[in-house]
Scaffold this motif. Structure first.
Motif, short mmCIF file in Angstrom:
data_model
loop_
_atom_site.label_atom_id
_atom_site.label_comp_id
_atom_site.label_asym_id
_atom_site.label_seq_id
_atom_site.Cartn_x
_atom_site.Cartn_y
_atom_site.Cartn_z
N ALA A 12 19.72 -27.63 -42.78
CA ALA A 12 19.23 -28.66 -43.69
C ALA A 12 18.53 -29.72 -42.85
CB ALA A 12 20.38 -29.29 -44.49
N GLY A 13 17.62 -30.46 -43.47
CA GLY A 13 16.94 -31.49 -42.71
C GLY A 13 15.95 -30.92 -41.74
N MET A 14 15.80 -31.56 -40.59
CA MET A 14 14.81 -31.13 -39.60
C MET A 14 15.48 -30.74 -38.30
SD MET A 14 11.37 -33.12 -38.26
CE MET A 14 10.50 -32.76 -39.79
N PRO A 15 15.12 -29.60 -37.72
CA PRO A 15 15.69 -29.19 -36.44
C PRO A 15 15.52 -30.26 -35.38
CG PRO A 15 14.37 -27.42 -37.39
CD PRO A 15 14.12 -28.63 -38.22
N ALA A 16 16.53 -30.41 -34.54
CA ALA A 16 16.54 -31.35 -33.41
C ALA A 16 16.71 -32.80 -33.84
CB ALA A 16 15.28 -31.21 -32.55
N VAL A 44 4.50 -27.80 -32.70
CA VAL A 44 3.93 -28.39 -33.91
C VAL A 44 5.05 -28.70 -34.90
CG1 VAL A 44 2.30 -28.10 -35.81
CG2 VAL A 44 1.82 -27.05 -33.59
N PRO A 45 5.45 -29.97 -35.05
CA PRO A 45 6.46 -30.30 -36.07
C PRO A 45 5.83 -30.27 -37.45
CG PRO A 45 5.69 -32.29 -34.99
CD PRO A 45 5.01 -31.15 -34.28
N LEU A 46 6.56 -29.74 -38.41
CA LEU A 46 6.08 -29.67 -39.79
C LEU A 46 6.87 -30.65 -40.66
CD1 LEU A 46 5.73 -25.80 -40.18
CD2 LEU A 46 3.91 -27.47 -39.72
N VAL A 47 6.20 -31.20 -41.64
CA VAL A 47 6.80 -32.23 -42.48
C VAL A 47 7.86 -31.63 -43.40
CG1 VAL A 47 6.35 -33.96 -44.26
CG2 VAL A 47 4.69 -33.60 -42.41
N GLY A 48 9.00 -32.30 -43.46
CA GLY A 48 10.08 -31.92 -44.36
C GLY A 48 11.03 -33.08 -44.52
N PRO A 49 11.98 -32.99 -45.43
CA PRO A 49 12.90 -34.11 -45.67
C PRO A 49 13.89 -34.29 -44.53
CG PRO A 49 13.57 -32.21 -46.95
CD PRO A 49 12.26 -31.85 -46.31
N ILE A 50 14.12 -35.53 -44.12
CA ILE A 50 15.12 -35.86 -43.12
C ILE A 50 16.06 -36.85 -43.79
CG2 ILE A 50 15.55 -36.74 -40.80
CD1 ILE A 50 12.64 -36.20 -40.13
N SER A 51 17.28 -36.43 -44.06
CA SER A 51 18.21 -37.25 -44.83
C SER A 51 18.45 -38.61 -44.18
CB SER A 51 19.54 -36.52 -45.04
OG SER A 51 20.16 -36.25 -43.79
N TRP A 75 11.56 -16.18 -35.95
CA TRP A 75 12.30 -17.40 -36.22
C TRP A 75 13.46 -17.58 -35.25
CZ3 TRP A 75 10.69 -20.65 -40.11
CH2 TRP A 75 9.76 -20.12 -41.01
N ILE A 76 13.76 -18.84 -34.94
CA ILE A 76 15.00 -19.22 -34.25
C ILE A 76 15.74 -20.14 -35.21
CG2 ILE A 76 16.01 -20.41 -32.27
CD1 ILE A 76 13.43 -19.72 -30.72
N THR A 77 17.02 -19.87 -35.44
CA THR A 77 17.71 -20.54 -36.53
C THR A 77 19.18 -20.78 -36.23
OG1 THR A 77 18.22 -20.35 -38.90
CG2 THR A 77 18.19 -18.33 -37.63
N GLU A 78 19.81 -21.61 -37.03
CA GLU A 78 21.26 -21.78 -36.97
C GLU A 78 21.97 -20.60 -37.61
OE1 GLU A 78 23.26 -25.68 -37.63
OE2 GLU A 78 21.28 -26.29 -38.33
N ASN A 79 21.43 -20.13 -38.76
CA ASN A 79 22.12 -19.10 -39.53
C ASN A 79 21.08 -18.15 -40.13
OD1 ASN A 79 23.23 -18.03 -42.26
ND2 ASN A 79 25.05 -18.68 -41.14
N ALA A 134 16.88 -29.03 -30.04
CA ALA A 134 16.20 -29.73 -28.95
C ALA A 134 15.97 -28.82 -27.75
CB ALA A 134 16.99 -30.98 -28.55
N SER A 135 16.92 -27.92 -27.48
CA SER A 135 16.78 -27.02 -26.33
C SER A 135 15.59 -26.09 -26.50
CB SER A 135 18.06 -26.21 -26.13
OG SER A 135 18.34 -25.42 -27.28
N VAL A 136 15.32 -25.67 -27.75
CA VAL A 136 14.18 -24.80 -28.02
C VAL A 136 12.88 -25.56 -27.80
CG1 VAL A 136 13.04 -23.36 -29.75
CG2 VAL A 136 15.55 -23.46 -29.66
N VAL A 137 12.84 -26.80 -28.24
CA VAL A 137 11.64 -27.62 -28.07
C VAL A 137 11.39 -27.87 -26.58
CG1 VAL A 137 10.56 -29.82 -28.60
CG2 VAL A 137 11.97 -28.69 -30.33
N ARG A 138 12.45 -28.20 -25.84
CA ARG A 138 12.31 -28.41 -24.39
C ARG A 138 11.80 -27.15 -23.70
NH1 ARG A 138 17.44 -30.64 -24.69
NH2 ARG A 138 18.29 -28.86 -23.54
#
Length: 236
Positions: A93-97, A117-124, A24-28, A103-107
């Motif tokens: 929370a929400g969706m990365p990027a 592959v983006p996965l479905v989740g809630p985006i406030s 995993w790559i994460t904020e926390n 965004a830097s990881v996706v780039r």
């Protein structure tokens, strides 16, 4: 208050994909382990929680963002992917990027020829837009507004002028402890005929949304729990 069951906010496919990852790559890291613990209660994890490989994005990425040219080089974080491991990107929370780092990881993944592959989740932001009654055909996320009152009012009026001229809904956010100050600035600074919507605590049992003309907000302020995450939208 008990946490919302993961199955309420995340589809089954997203949960099973998360359970199958080991890198995993994460904020926390701490909150990611807490998330994986909850995932593991629904689906067996591919490897025990203690053996999960979790790498945090640098602190400066959280503060300054990672979407601009010449920004953070995330390629080294994707070394496990080059060795054949699937790597998950998760935000607080929400969706990365999307209004979050990542965004830097996706780039970097695209630059390395890795499949994204983006996965479905809630985006406030999108939940708030859908519940606002404002235009969902033309909108802009403008992030955080200036804290200094004069500069904030100046930017608000510029954004409002854009909204009135083009029909573009303006979406912004604020740190929870400054939500009340931002709402007050919006109600006082926007024109009476502008529509203002606020959504709080998206996906939580305490979620609420209020949408009305600024003139109506001035007559009656709704009792919204502004101490949590909130999204502010305005336009015509």
């Amino acid at each position: 208050m008990a946490p919302v069951p993961l199955g309420v906010a995340l589809p089954e496919h997203t949960l099973t994909q998360a359970a199958g990852l080991t890198h995993w790559i994460t904020e926390n890291a701490k909150s990611t382990r807490a998330f994986l613990k909850r995932v593991g209660e629904l689906h067996p994890l591919a490897t025990p929680l203690q053996a999960q490989h979790i790498v945090e994005l640098p602190r400066e990425v959280h503060k300054k963002g990672d979407h601009g040219p010449g920004g953070f080089d995330a390629k080294p974080l994707l070394a496990p992917a080059l060795r054949g491991h699937d790597v998950g990107l998760v935000s607080e929370a929400g969706m990365p990027a999307i209004a979050d780092p990542g965004a830097s990881v996706v780039r970097a993944a695209h630059a390395l020829g890795l499949r994204v592959v983006p996965l479905v989740g809630p985006i406030s932001l999108m939940l708030a837009l859908a519940a606002s009654g404002l235009s969902g055909q033309h909108f802009a996320f403008v992030g955080y507004l200036p804290q200094e009152p004069t500069e904030r009012l100046k930017q608000l009026r510029a954004l409002e002028a854009t909204a009135m001229k083009t029909g573009q809904t303006q979406i912004c956010i604020e740190t929870p402890y400054r939500n009340e100050a931002l709402l007050k600035a919006l109600v006082q600074g926007l024109q009476p005929g502008t529509r203002l919507a606020v959504m709080v605590n998206a996906t939580l049992p305490s979620a609420g949304v209020h949408s009305a003309l600024v003139s109506q907000w001035r007559l009656s302020m709704p009792a919204l729990p502004l101490s949590g995450p909130a999204v502010f939208l305005f336009g015509c």
